[in-house]
Write a protein that holds these residues in place. Structure first.
Motif, PDB file in Angstrom:
ATOM      1  N   GLY A 139       0.695  -1.254   0.021  1.00 41.42           N
ATOM      2  CA  GLY A 139       0.197   0.169  -0.059  1.00 41.42           C
ATOM      3  C   GLY A 139       1.029   1.136   0.178  1.00 41.42           C
ATOM      4  N   GLN A 140       1.653   1.157  -0.667  1.00 44.27           N
ATOM      5  CA  GLN A 140       2.797   2.556  -0.785  1.00 44.27           C
ATOM      6  C   GLN A 140       3.582   2.500  -2.082  1.00 44.27           C
ATOM      7  OE1 GLN A 140       3.931   5.584   0.121  1.00 44.27           O
ATOM      8  NE2 GLN A 140       3.624   4.725   2.143  1.00 44.27           N
ATOM      9  N   THR A 141       3.852   3.822  -2.601  1.00 44.92           N
ATOM     10  CA  THR A 141       4.387   4.247  -3.656  1.00 44.92           C
ATOM     11  C   THR A 141       5.945   4.180  -3.639  1.00 44.92           C
ATOM     12  OG1 THR A 141       3.872   6.007  -3.048  1.00 44.92           O
ATOM     13  CG2 THR A 141       2.166   5.638  -4.611  1.00 44.92           C
ATOM     14  N   PRO A 142       6.237   4.007  -4.982  1.00 44.26           N
ATOM     15  CA  PRO A 142       8.053   4.337  -4.711  1.00 44.26           C
ATOM     16  C   PRO A 142       8.661   5.366  -4.045  1.00 44.26           C
ATOM     17  CG  PRO A 142       7.380   3.382  -6.724  1.00 44.26           C
ATOM     18  CD  PRO A 142       5.923   3.990  -6.681  1.00 44.26           C
ATOM     19  N   PRO A 143       9.959   5.293  -3.607  1.00 48.91           N
ATOM     20  CA  PRO A 143       9.869   5.799  -3.024  1.00 48.91           C
ATOM     21  C   PRO A 143      10.597   7.303  -4.092  1.00 48.91           C
ATOM     22  CG  PRO A 143      11.686   4.548  -2.397  1.00 48.91           C
ATOM     23  CD  PRO A 143      10.536   3.923  -3.052  1.00 48.91           C
ATOM     24  N   ASP A 144      10.582   7.119  -5.132  1.00 51.55           N
ATOM     25  CA  ASP A 144      10.634   8.400  -6.308  1.00 51.55           C
ATOM     26  C   ASP A 144       9.340   9.553  -6.313  1.00 51.55           C
ATOM     27  OD1 ASP A 144      10.238   6.537  -7.373  1.00 51.55           O
ATOM     28  OD2 ASP A 144      11.221   6.599  -9.211  1.00 51.55           O
ATOM     29  N   VAL A 145       7.985   8.786  -6.036  1.00 53.09           N
ATOM     30  CA  VAL A 145       7.232   9.565  -6.225  1.00 53.09           C
ATOM     31  C   VAL A 145       7.172  10.589  -4.766  1.00 53.09           C
ATOM     32  CG1 VAL A 145       4.919   9.686  -6.177  1.00 53.09           C
ATOM     33  CG2 VAL A 145       6.125   7.513  -7.144  1.00 53.09           C
TER      34      VAL A 145
ATOM     35  N   LEU B 143       4.935  12.521   9.901  1.00 49.96           N
ATOM     36  CA  LEU B 143       6.755  11.767  10.002  1.00 49.96           C
ATOM     37  C   LEU B 143       6.512  11.291   8.975  1.00 49.96           C
ATOM     38  CD1 LEU B 143       8.663   9.778  11.460  1.00 49.96           C
ATOM     39  CD2 LEU B 143       6.581   8.008  11.565  1.00 49.96           C
ATOM     40  N   ILE B 144       5.527  11.262   7.944  1.00 53.44           N
ATOM     41  CA  ILE B 144       5.746  10.778   6.463  1.00 53.44           C
ATOM     42  C   ILE B 144       5.921  11.600   5.732  1.00 53.44           C
ATOM     43  CG2 ILE B 144       2.726  10.803   6.251  1.00 53.44           C
ATOM     44  CD1 ILE B 144       5.655   8.286   4.636  1.00 53.44           C
ATOM     45  N   GLU B 145       4.906  12.769   5.906  1.00 50.02           N
ATOM     46  CA  GLU B 145       5.025  14.185   5.263  1.00 50.02           C
ATOM     47  C   GLU B 145       6.708  14.581   5.204  1.00 50.02           C
ATOM     48  OE1 GLU B 145       0.010  14.477   4.828  1.00 50.02           O
ATOM     49  OE2 GLU B 145       1.283  16.226   6.168  1.00 50.02           O
ATOM     50  N   ARG B 146       7.008  14.735   6.524  1.00 51.45           N
ATOM     51  CA  ARG B 146       8.391  15.607   6.267  1.00 51.45           C
ATOM     52  C   ARG B 146       8.970  14.703   5.363  1.00 51.45           C
ATOM     53  NH1 ARG B 146       8.008  17.192  12.194  1.00 51.45           N
ATOM     54  NH2 ARG B 146       5.650  19.287  11.809  1.00 51.45           N
ATOM     55  N   TRP B 147       9.054  13.300   5.787  1.00 45.85           N
ATOM     56  CA  TRP B 147      10.386  12.108   5.414  1.00 45.85           C
ATOM     57  C   TRP B 147      10.424  12.923   3.953  1.00 45.85           C
ATOM     58  CZ3 TRP B 147       9.424   8.872   0.652  1.00 45.85           C
ATOM     59  CH2 TRP B 147      10.548   8.142   0.734  1.00 45.85           C
ATOM     60  N   GLN B 148      12.071  13.056   2.998  1.00 46.70           N
ATOM     61  CA  GLN B 148      12.520  12.503   2.113  1.00 46.70           C
ATOM     62  C   GLN B 148      13.223  11.465   1.817  1.00 46.70           C
ATOM     63  OE1 GLN B 148      11.333  15.020  -0.454  1.00 46.70           O
ATOM     64  NE2 GLN B 148      10.367  16.287   0.990  1.00 46.70           N
ATOM     65  N   PRO B 149      13.059  11.231   0.279  1.00 46.30           N
ATOM     66  CA  PRO B 149      14.001   9.628   1.186  1.00 46.30           C
ATOM     67  C   PRO B 149      15.837  10.008   0.993  1.00 46.30           C
ATOM     68  CG  PRO B 149      12.782  10.557  -1.388  1.00 46.30           C
ATOM     69  CD  PRO B 149      12.421  11.129  -0.594  1.00 46.30           C
ATOM     70  N   THR B 150      17.011   8.845   1.706  1.00 48.86           N
ATOM     71  CA  THR B 150      17.449   9.114   2.082  1.00 48.86           C
ATOM     72  C   THR B 150      18.997   8.608   1.058  1.00 48.86           C
ATOM     73  OG1 THR B 150      17.683   6.787   3.021  1.00 48.86           O
ATOM     74  CG2 THR B 150      17.309   9.191   4.296  1.00 48.86           C
ATOM     75  N   THR B 151      18.240   8.014   0.057  1.00 47.09           N
ATOM     76  CA  THR B 151      19.056   7.692  -0.667  1.00 47.09           C
ATOM     77  C   THR B 151      18.458   7.161  -2.713  1.00 47.09           C
ATOM     78  OG1 THR B 151      21.053   5.800  -1.667  1.00 47.09           O
ATOM     79  CG2 THR B 151      18.845   4.971  -0.075  1.00 47.09           C
ATOM     80  N   THR B 152      18.805   6.843  -3.055  1.00 46.98           N
ATOM     81  CA  THR B 152      18.421   6.405  -4.544  1.00 46.98           C
ATOM     82  C   THR B 152      18.580   5.010  -4.589  1.00 46.98           C
ATOM     83  OG1 THR B 152      19.412   6.930  -5.883  1.00 46.98           O
ATOM     84  CG2 THR B 152      17.701   8.111  -6.284  1.00 46.98           C
ATOM     85  N   LYS B 153      20.663   4.230  -3.553  1.00 46.26           N
ATOM     86  CA  LYS B 153      20.342   3.170  -4.194  1.00 46.26           C
ATOM     87  C   LYS B 153      19.421   2.117  -3.664  1.00 46.26           C
ATOM     88  CE  LYS B 153      23.869   0.385  -1.133  1.00 46.26           C
ATOM     89  NZ  LYS B 153      24.469  -0.365  -0.269  1.00 46.26           N
ATOM     90  N   LYS B 154      19.842   1.022  -4.835  1.00 42.97           N
ATOM     91  CA  LYS B 154      18.472  -0.315  -5.058  1.00 42.97           C
ATOM     92  C   LYS B 154      19.531  -1.150  -3.171  1.00 42.97           C
ATOM     93  CE  LYS B 154      18.585  -0.251  -9.559  1.00 42.97           C
ATOM     94  NZ  LYS B 154      18.417  -1.287 -11.007  1.00 42.97           N
ATOM     95  N   LEU B 155      18.255  -1.495  -2.935  1.00 49.59           N
ATOM     96  CA  LEU B 155      18.412  -3.060  -2.335  1.00 49.59           C
ATOM     97  C   LEU B 155      18.770  -3.926  -2.459  1.00 49.59           C
ATOM     98  CD1 LEU B 155      17.480  -2.479   1.401  1.00 49.59           C
ATOM     99  CD2 LEU B 155      15.772  -4.273   0.576  1.00 49.59           C
ATOM    100  N   SER B 156      20.022  -4.717  -2.393  1.00 51.05           N
ATOM    101  CA  SER B 156      20.420  -6.068  -2.275  1.00 51.05           C
ATOM    102  C   SER B 156      19.809  -6.984  -1.835  1.00 51.05           C
ATOM    103  CB  SER B 156      21.485  -6.643  -1.592  1.00 51.05           C
ATOM    104  OG  SER B 156      21.433  -6.421   0.085  1.00 51.05           O
ATOM    105  N   SER B 157      18.793  -6.935  -0.641  1.00 51.10           N
ATOM    106  CA  SER B 157      17.853  -8.345  -0.178  1.00 51.10           C
ATOM    107  C   SER B 157      16.075  -8.068  -1.407  1.00 51.10           C
ATOM    108  CB  SER B 157      16.791  -7.712   1.098  1.00 51.10           C
ATOM    109  OG  SER B 157      17.931  -7.874   1.990  1.00 51.10           O
TER     110      SER B 157
END
Length: 249
Positions: free
Chosen positions: A117-123, A171-185
């Motif tokens: 239930g969530q859009t990706p970090p780049d949205v 908490l969620i509306e102030r959040w900005q992605p910390t990285t565009t790195k891909k997860l290894s998991s």
């Protein structure tokens, strides 16, 4: 001593693996409590309990994602190392994503990340409901039926629920992605087919955020489809957990 942010929901005398769950805005650890009775032997179930609810009622709000993740990492890295799966729904999916990234940096990568239930970090997020009026906040959560409207009819409950919601939306509306790195998991995305907040295409776009295996499962229902399909979803989690556990030496 204050209760842990990650609360253990089941008794597990001989733990071999863990599932960590992160709820939606306004949600609490108890949202996942009924899962506890359906877990296989050896699996610990923990869930996030943010301030301003249940046994953390008197604690000050946490409205900075980096600080929340720092505190969570401190708790998780103090636990014995064992296979862990993270599941986050809606707001909780972003917390789970940031947690998975942070644990990887600590050289404790998670076995699997489940996003629901969530859009990706780049949205980019444009809403500011945490700064709006009480009525704007009530109208927003009414769209999902996650928070019963009857709670707002009682002044004491209304004040508490609004405080919880404002805390979580900040908490969620102030959040900005910390990285565009891909997860290894590996990442598995769970999507309600009638979810007004996440399109099928957006759910699929999470595939860009892992260098490992990606899966997408669709379920009948809206943003809170998992309230109905939780047993089937828990089965999916345990399947993935045991596939990783069986790979352990």
């Amino acid at each position: 001593m204050h209760a842990s942010l990650l609360q253990q929901l089941n008794c597990c005398p001989a733990p071999r693996s863990e599932i960590l769950c992160f709820p939606h805005a306004g949600g609490s650890a108890s949202y996942f409590q009924r899962w506890a009775a359906h877990l296989p032997e050896g699996v610990i179930l923990r869930a996030l309990q943010l301030p301003l609810r249940e046994d953390r009622l008197e604690l000050p709000p946490l409205t900075d994602m980096a600080e929340l993740v720092r505190l969570l990492i401190k708790e998780v890295t103090a636990l014995p190392k064992r296979p862990r799966i993270l599941l986050g729904h809606s707001m909780g999916a972003i917390i789970a994503w940031e947690m998975a990234l942070a644990l990887e940096q600590c050289r404790q990568p998670v076995s699997h990340l489940f996003i629901s239930g969530q859009t990706p970090p780049d949205v980019m997020r444009q809403t500011q409901f945490h700064l709006g009026s009480d009525q704007q906040l009530i109208a927003e959560v009414a769209r999902f039926s996650a928070t019963p409207a009857s709670l707002f009819e009682f002044p004491a409950l209304r004040e508490l629920v609004l405080e919880q919601l404002r805390h979580d939306y900040a908490l969620i509306e102030r959040w900005q992605p910390t990285t565009t790195k891909k997860l290894s998991s590996p990442i598995t995305v769970l999507h309600g087919r009638e979810d007004s907040e996440v399109t099928q295409h957006q759910a699929q776009c999470w595939s860009k955020f892992t260098s490992n295996e990606f899966r997408l499962y669709n379920w009948p229902g809206d943003h809170f489809y998992l309230t109905t399909h939780w047993q089937a979803i828990l089965h999916q989690l345990c399947q993935r957990l045991f596939s990783h556990t069986s790979d352990m030496p």
